[in-house]
Design a protein around this motif. Structure first.
Motif, PDB file in Angstrom:
ATOM      1  N   ARG A   1      15.225  -4.761  44.737  1.00  0.00           N
ATOM      2  CA  ARG A   1      15.955  -4.305  45.915  1.00  0.00           C
ATOM      3  C   ARG A   1      15.511  -2.935  46.398  1.00  0.00           C
ATOM      4  O   ARG A   1      15.989  -2.456  47.427  1.00  0.00           O
ATOM      5  N   GLN A   2      14.619  -2.263  45.653  1.00  0.00           N
ATOM      6  CA  GLN A   2      14.210  -0.902  45.999  1.00  0.00           C
ATOM      7  C   GLN A   2      12.930  -0.920  46.826  1.00  0.00           C
ATOM      8  O   GLN A   2      12.026  -1.720  46.586  1.00  0.00           O
ATOM      9  N   SER A   3      12.868  -0.003  47.795  1.00  0.00           N
ATOM     10  CA  SER A   3      11.665   0.136  48.611  1.00  0.00           C
ATOM     11  C   SER A   3      10.756   1.244  48.107  1.00  0.00           C
ATOM     12  O   SER A   3       9.628   1.373  48.578  1.00  0.00           O
ATOM     13  N   GLU A   4      11.242   2.057  47.154  1.00  0.00           N
ATOM     14  CA  GLU A   4      10.457   3.147  46.596  1.00  0.00           C
ATOM     15  C   GLU A   4      10.460   3.055  45.078  1.00  0.00           C
ATOM     16  O   GLU A   4      11.360   2.445  44.484  1.00  0.00           O
ATOM     17  N   PRO A   5       9.460   3.650  44.424  1.00  0.00           N
ATOM     18  CA  PRO A   5       9.427   3.637  42.953  1.00  0.00           C
ATOM     19  C   PRO A   5      10.646   4.331  42.369  1.00  0.00           C
ATOM     20  O   PRO A   5      11.201   5.267  42.947  1.00  0.00           O
ATOM     21  N   ARG A   6      11.064   3.880  41.192  1.00  0.00           N
ATOM     22  CA  ARG A   6      12.214   4.439  40.505  1.00  0.00           C
ATOM     23  C   ARG A   6      11.836   4.752  39.062  1.00  0.00           C
ATOM     24  O   ARG A   6      11.113   3.995  38.414  1.00  0.00           O
ATOM     25  N   SER A   7      12.357   5.884  38.560  1.00  0.00           N
ATOM     26  CA  SER A   7      12.130   6.249  37.166  1.00  0.00           C
ATOM     27  C   SER A   7      13.146   5.555  36.284  1.00  0.00           C
ATOM     28  O   SER A   7      14.130   4.967  36.765  1.00  0.00           O
ATOM     29  N   ALA A   8      12.930   5.621  34.960  1.00  0.00           N
ATOM     30  CA  ALA A   8      13.870   4.990  34.033  1.00  0.00           C
ATOM     31  C   ALA A   8      15.244   5.639  34.127  1.00  0.00           C
ATOM     32  O   ALA A   8      16.276   4.955  34.041  1.00  0.00           O
ATOM     33  N   ALA A   9      15.289   6.955  34.321  1.00  0.00           N
ATOM     34  CA  ALA A   9      16.577   7.647  34.441  1.00  0.00           C
ATOM     35  C   ALA A   9      17.310   7.214  35.705  1.00  0.00           C
ATOM     36  O   ALA A   9      18.535   7.021  35.688  1.00  0.00           O
ATOM     37  N   GLU A  10      16.586   7.050  36.808  1.00  0.00           N
ATOM     38  CA  GLU A  10      17.222   6.614  38.052  1.00  0.00           C
ATOM     39  C   GLU A  10      17.732   5.181  37.939  1.00  0.00           C
ATOM     40  O   GLU A  10      18.822   4.864  38.438  1.00  0.00           O
ATOM     41  N   ILE A  11      16.968   4.335  37.267  1.00  0.00           N
ATOM     42  CA  ILE A  11      17.425   2.954  37.067  1.00  0.00           C
ATOM     43  C   ILE A  11      18.689   2.930  36.215  1.00  0.00           C
ATOM     44  O   ILE A  11      19.648   2.216  36.497  1.00  0.00           O
ATOM     45  N   THR A  12      18.694   3.740  35.142  1.00  0.00           N
ATOM     46  CA  THR A  12      19.866   3.808  34.265  1.00  0.00           C
ATOM     47  C   THR A  12      21.095   4.282  35.021  1.00  0.00           C
ATOM     48  O   THR A  12      22.192   3.735  34.882  1.00  0.00           O
ATOM     49  N   SER A  13      20.924   5.319  35.837  1.00  0.00           N
ATOM     50  CA  SER A  13      22.055   5.858  36.601  1.00  0.00           C
ATOM     51  C   SER A  13      22.609   4.820  37.566  1.00  0.00           C
ATOM     52  O   SER A  13      23.831   4.661  37.691  1.00  0.00           O
ATOM     53  N   ALA A  14      21.716   4.076  38.240  1.00  0.00           N
ATOM     54  CA  ALA A  14      22.183   3.068  39.196  1.00  0.00           C
ATOM     55  C   ALA A  14      22.909   1.929  38.500  1.00  0.00           C
ATOM     56  O   ALA A  14      23.962   1.466  38.957  1.00  0.00           O
ATOM     57  N   LEU A  15      22.374   1.474  37.359  1.00  0.00           N
ATOM     58  CA  LEU A  15      23.030   0.384  36.624  1.00  0.00           C
ATOM     59  C   LEU A  15      24.370   0.828  36.051  1.00  0.00           C
ATOM     60  O   LEU A  15      25.331   0.060  36.032  1.00  0.00           O
ATOM     61  N   ALA A  16      24.428   2.062  35.557  1.00  0.00           N
ATOM     62  CA  ALA A  16      25.686   2.574  35.012  1.00  0.00           C
ATOM     63  C   ALA A  16      26.751   2.680  36.096  1.00  0.00           C
ATOM     64  O   ALA A  16      27.941   2.475  35.840  1.00  0.00           O
TER      65      ALA A  16
END
Length: 217
Positions: free
Chosen positions: A145-160
């Protein structure tokens, strides 16, 4: 003598740079292996929950492998064993054994009642909640669903933020998304000291509705 000192200093600098690189590689490997261990622990906990859920469903359905059914089989087997016949020359011993046989039959009846009532008691227990999507599916869908690259921390924050009831750690997310990269389901890019991830097959956006055309007479 003056030529030897610069040469020695240059060799020392090379060794120092190599040692620093090896230390960084060692630290990265430790983080990766630690993240894999954490991911395996989470998978083990998920399997244990599924195992408990399946056991409760099996007991509620009255499967032949449930403890209650096993007890019922044992009771039936005990009832099927014929009592030893008393010999004609030992009638007094047969009279003495009759109360014992009666007690055994009563005990078997109680066991049979307990075995029949066991499935009903199990069926009244509330069923465990169904297991949700796996972390791999969550990360794959999020990156799609993302149009830009995401870091592991950003992915974790979004899922949380999307799943506040679920404990998600950055180390586990990093290991999981690296697994997606290894399977060719995600791309891995590095910008300086940061690592970013993108989906190989992003989710398709819904097509915009076509405007209605009105015919003019």
């Amino acid at each position: 003598m003056s030529d030897v000192q610069p040469e020695t200093a240059g060799v020392q600098a090379q060794y120092a740079a190599r040692v620093a690189t090896d230390l960084e590689t060692n630290r990265t490997e430790q983080e990766r292996i630690g993240a894999e261990v954490a991911a395996l622990q989470e998978q083990l906990q998920s399997l244990e929950k599924d195992h408990a859920l399946l056991l409760s469903m099996q007991q509620a359905l009255g499967s032949p492998s449930t403890p209650a059914a096993a007890a019922k089989k044992t009771s039936t087997r005990k009832k099927a064993v014929p009592a030893p016949r008393a010999s004609a020359n030992n009638s007094s011993a047969a009279r003495t054994k009759k109360p014992t046989a009666t007690k055994s039959k009563d005990k078997d009846k109680d066991q049979g009642k307990a075995a029949k009532s066991a499935p009903k008691a199990v069926a009244k227990k509330p069923s465990a909640p169904a297991a949700g999507p796996t972390l791999v599916e969550l990360i794959d869908n999020h990156l799609g669903r993302q149009s830009e690259p995401r870091s592991a921390a950003e992915i974790t924050s979004a899922l949380a933020q999307d799943l506040p009831d679920r404990s998600i750690k950055t180390t586990v997310v990093r290991t999981t998304v690296e697994g997606l990269v290894a399977k060719g389901r995600a791309h891995r890019t590095k910008q300086g000291s940061s690592v970013f991830y993108t989906s190989v097959t992003p989710a398709e956006e819904p097509a915009a509705p076509q405007p209605e055309t009105t015919s003019t007479s």
